[in-house]
Write a protein that holds these residues in place. Sequence first.
Motif, short mmCIF file in Angstrom:
data_model
loop_
_atom_site.label_atom_id
_atom_site.label_comp_id
_atom_site.label_asym_id
_atom_site.label_seq_id
_atom_site.Cartn_x
_atom_site.Cartn_y
_atom_site.Cartn_z
N ILE A 146 0.83 -1.21 0.00
CA ILE A 146 0.00 0.00 0.00
C ILE A 146 0.87 1.26 0.00
O ILE A 146 0.61 2.21 -0.73
CB ILE A 146 -0.96 0.00 1.22
CG1 ILE A 146 -2.05 -1.04 1.01
CG2 ILE A 146 -1.59 1.37 1.44
CD1 ILE A 146 -2.99 -0.75 -0.15
N LEU A 149 2.58 1.69 -3.39
CA LEU A 149 1.60 1.98 -4.44
C LEU A 149 0.95 3.34 -4.24
O LEU A 149 0.95 4.18 -5.13
CB LEU A 149 0.54 0.88 -4.43
CG LEU A 149 -0.49 0.89 -5.54
CD1 LEU A 149 0.16 0.54 -6.87
CD2 LEU A 149 -1.59 -0.13 -5.24
N LEU A 156 2.79 -1.60 -10.30
CA LEU A 156 2.85 -2.96 -9.77
C LEU A 156 4.10 -3.70 -10.25
O LEU A 156 4.70 -4.45 -9.51
CB LEU A 156 1.60 -3.75 -10.17
CG LEU A 156 0.30 -3.34 -9.47
CD1 LEU A 156 -0.82 -4.28 -9.85
CD2 LEU A 156 0.46 -3.31 -7.95
N LYS A 171 -0.04 -8.83 -7.89
CA LYS A 171 -1.43 -8.54 -8.25
C LYS A 171 -2.39 -9.18 -7.26
O LYS A 171 -3.35 -8.56 -6.81
CB LYS A 171 -1.72 -9.04 -9.67
CG LYS A 171 -1.16 -8.16 -10.75
CD LYS A 171 -1.56 -8.65 -12.12
CE LYS A 171 -0.98 -7.74 -13.20
NZ LYS A 171 -1.21 -8.26 -14.55
N LEU A 174 -2.32 -7.38 -4.01
CA LEU A 174 -3.09 -6.14 -4.05
C LEU A 174 -4.58 -6.42 -3.82
O LEU A 174 -5.25 -5.76 -3.02
CB LEU A 174 -2.92 -5.46 -5.42
CG LEU A 174 -3.89 -4.30 -5.70
CD1 LEU A 174 -3.53 -3.09 -4.86
CD2 LEU A 174 -3.92 -3.94 -7.17
N HIS A 175 -5.04 -7.42 -4.53
CA HIS A 175 -6.44 -7.80 -4.45
C HIS A 175 -6.82 -8.12 -2.99
O HIS A 175 -7.80 -7.61 -2.46
CB HIS A 175 -6.63 -9.03 -5.34
CG HIS A 175 -8.04 -9.33 -5.64
ND1 HIS A 175 -8.84 -8.47 -6.34
CD2 HIS A 175 -8.79 -10.41 -5.33
CE1 HIS A 175 -10.03 -9.00 -6.44
NE2 HIS A 175 -10.04 -10.17 -5.85
N LEU A 178 -6.60 -4.91 -0.60
CA LEU A 178 -7.73 -3.98 -0.71
C LEU A 178 -8.96 -4.59 -0.05
O LEU A 178 -9.70 -3.91 0.67
CB LEU A 178 -8.01 -3.66 -2.18
CG LEU A 178 -6.95 -2.81 -2.89
CD1 LEU A 178 -7.29 -2.67 -4.36
CD2 LEU A 178 -6.84 -1.44 -2.24
N LYS A 179 -9.17 -5.88 -0.29
CA LYS A 179 -10.34 -6.54 0.31
C LYS A 179 -10.27 -6.50 1.83
O LYS A 179 -11.26 -6.22 2.50
CB LYS A 179 -10.41 -8.00 -0.16
CG LYS A 179 -10.99 -8.13 -1.55
CD LYS A 179 -11.87 -9.33 -1.65
CE LYS A 179 -12.97 -9.04 -2.64
NZ LYS A 179 -13.43 -10.24 -3.34
N SER B 9 -9.49 -4.57 -9.22
CA SER B 9 -8.49 -3.78 -8.46
C SER B 9 -7.50 -3.12 -9.41
O SER B 9 -7.10 -1.98 -9.20
CB SER B 9 -7.69 -4.65 -7.48
OG SER B 9 -8.47 -5.66 -6.95
N LEU B 10 -7.12 -3.87 -10.44
CA LEU B 10 -6.15 -3.32 -11.40
C LEU B 10 -6.78 -2.15 -12.16
O LEU B 10 -6.11 -1.16 -12.45
CB LEU B 10 -5.70 -4.40 -12.39
CG LEU B 10 -4.96 -5.57 -11.76
CD1 LEU B 10 -4.64 -6.62 -12.80
CD2 LEU B 10 -3.69 -5.11 -11.07
N GLU B 15 -4.03 0.14 -13.81
CA GLU B 15 -2.90 -0.69 -14.24
C GLU B 15 -3.28 -1.64 -15.37
O GLU B 15 -2.54 -2.56 -15.68
CB GLU B 15 -2.37 -1.50 -13.04
CG GLU B 15 -1.52 -0.68 -12.10
CD GLU B 15 -0.03 -1.04 -12.17
OE1 GLU B 15 0.34 -1.89 -12.98
OE2 GLU B 15 0.73 -0.44 -11.40
N LEU B 41 -14.38 0.16 -3.33
CA LEU B 41 -12.92 0.23 -3.34
C LEU B 41 -12.42 1.64 -3.62
O LEU B 41 -11.42 2.08 -3.07
CB LEU B 41 -12.33 -0.74 -4.37
CG LEU B 41 -12.37 -2.22 -3.99
CD1 LEU B 41 -11.72 -3.07 -5.07
CD2 LEU B 41 -11.69 -2.48 -2.65
N LEU B 44 -12.53 3.47 -0.48
CA LEU B 44 -11.40 3.06 0.35
C LEU B 44 -10.12 3.75 -0.11
O LEU B 44 -9.37 4.31 0.69
CB LEU B 44 -11.23 1.54 0.26
CG LEU B 44 -9.97 1.01 0.94
CD1 LEU B 44 -10.09 1.12 2.44
CD2 LEU B 44 -9.70 -0.43 0.52
N TRP B 45 -9.88 3.71 -1.40
CA TRP B 45 -8.67 4.30 -1.99
C TRP B 45 -8.57 5.77 -1.62
O TRP B 45 -7.54 6.29 -1.23
CB TRP B 45 -8.72 4.11 -3.50
CG TRP B 45 -7.50 4.51 -4.26
CD1 TRP B 45 -7.36 5.59 -5.05
CD2 TRP B 45 -6.25 3.80 -4.32
NE1 TRP B 45 -6.10 5.61 -5.61
CE2 TRP B 45 -5.39 4.53 -5.17
CE3 TRP B 45 -5.77 2.63 -3.73
CZ2 TRP B 45 -4.09 4.13 -5.45
CZ3 TRP B 45 -4.47 2.24 -4.01
CH2 TRP B 45 -3.66 2.98 -4.86
N LEU B 48 -7.58 6.46 1.94
CA LEU B 48 -6.16 6.32 2.28
C LEU B 48 -5.48 7.69 2.39
O LEU B 48 -4.53 7.86 3.13
CB LEU B 48 -5.44 5.49 1.21
CG LEU B 48 -5.78 4.00 1.16
CD1 LEU B 48 -5.07 3.34 -0.01
CD2 LEU B 48 -5.39 3.31 2.47
#
Lengths: 196, 250
Positions: A146, A149, A156, A171, A174-175, A178-179, B9-10, B15, B41, B44-45, B48
């Motif tokens: 985190i 990034l 990535l 990857k 990251l998934h 975030l979850k 997420s990507l 990305e 999400l 959430l981002w 941050l």
Amino acid sequence: MAMKSKTDEELIGLIVQKHRPALEELYDRYAKLIYSFSYKIAKGDTDKTKEIVQHVFLRLWTTKSTYNPAKGQLANWLLTITRNIAIDLIRKEQKHNGTIPLELDDMLHIQGQQSEDVLQQVSRNLLKQQIQEAKRHLSEPQQRLINLLYWEGYSLSEIAEIEKKPLGTIKSRLHQTLKKLRNYFNEETGGVRHGK
Amino acid sequence: MENKCENLSLYMINELTALEKEEFERHLKTCTHCQHELESLQGLWQTLSYEVEEVDVPETLKADVMNFIFEENEAPQQEQKVKPTKKGFIDLIKLNFKKHFSPLSTAVAVVLVIGLVGLFWNNLQLKETITVLETKEADPSQIVSTHILKGQGLAASANGNAYLIQEGSTTNLVIELNNMPRTKDEEVYQVWLLKNGTRQNAGTLKPDQNGNGLITYRLPQSLSFDAIGITLELNPNNTQPQGQKVMGTS
């Protein structure tokens, strides 16, 4: 001063028409937020922080977009711009010749967001504590991910290099990260989210 | 939930490759799961960013910021640089001519020289334009504004987005449309930029078989607009809309 009574939206409208006092008023309202945020990305380098803030306000001055409050709080918009500019400037300085991972659309992250009501209600400090708390639930590599990034703006594949792990691993990390963060927020706070 | 959901997420952190992004956006339109996930999400981002210690802003910063904008970036540097040379050059030539020619021929010569200087000046500006064009690639492109387009009438189910994208000194308008009814024969969708009641043609398009359309229009520097309208036209070369309006910014 008449500017004091304007809404953020009105100020942005005036800035688009090149009204300097509106820009100054916006500065007075948001300088602290933008400065603090830039200071963190610049890791406390005050010259760099100043440069970032200058470019953020220059961007605001030359913007042609009219801010639409339905799309989210102005603070979020400003922070997204600030993050893009800051990472851009800092990465340029690192003489990184690869692609700067920074075509992050300014607007992408605020579109469709409905979290501003919650954000408005909860004080920033409280949110900050919650993020820090949420991050404590992450493993070391997840926390690093985190930070690299979000705060350092690495892509990535750059992170995969730094971590000496295959891109696929990063990857999926990251998934999961975030979850995990999201689930923490949903359980503990009733949501970082989102109206309904 | 399908495989494509994995790209969420990507997508959020930008990305994906252009192609993957396009595919995901198509997927996103039909996948409510991803729509909800994305929203949450993104929230959430954004959150941050609040992990920040408040820092005191230096008193001098405001002046630094304002000077940076109004003095360093707004000064009409090129004119200041070129004008004095122009004048000095003319004076010098005039002086030389006075020695050797009658007032009439001097006047003629001066006119010629002014013409030359004009060419020189044009050339300078051209060079500048070329430099701008050459350096353009190095400038990151930035979205300066986004406009949502909604369908009406014949194209009530259509939707789309318009983006103003700044790349160096050029501004492009990119319009992306979905669910457009297919056009017949010569029919085209035509984009209009509205400013104070006047309409400027910004290009035509035909959607693909899935009803998707994309158009890019390079905005002349002097042109701004208040709204975007799209009409269905029988003739692709209209300078003013004749067909009915099918989409617009709200």
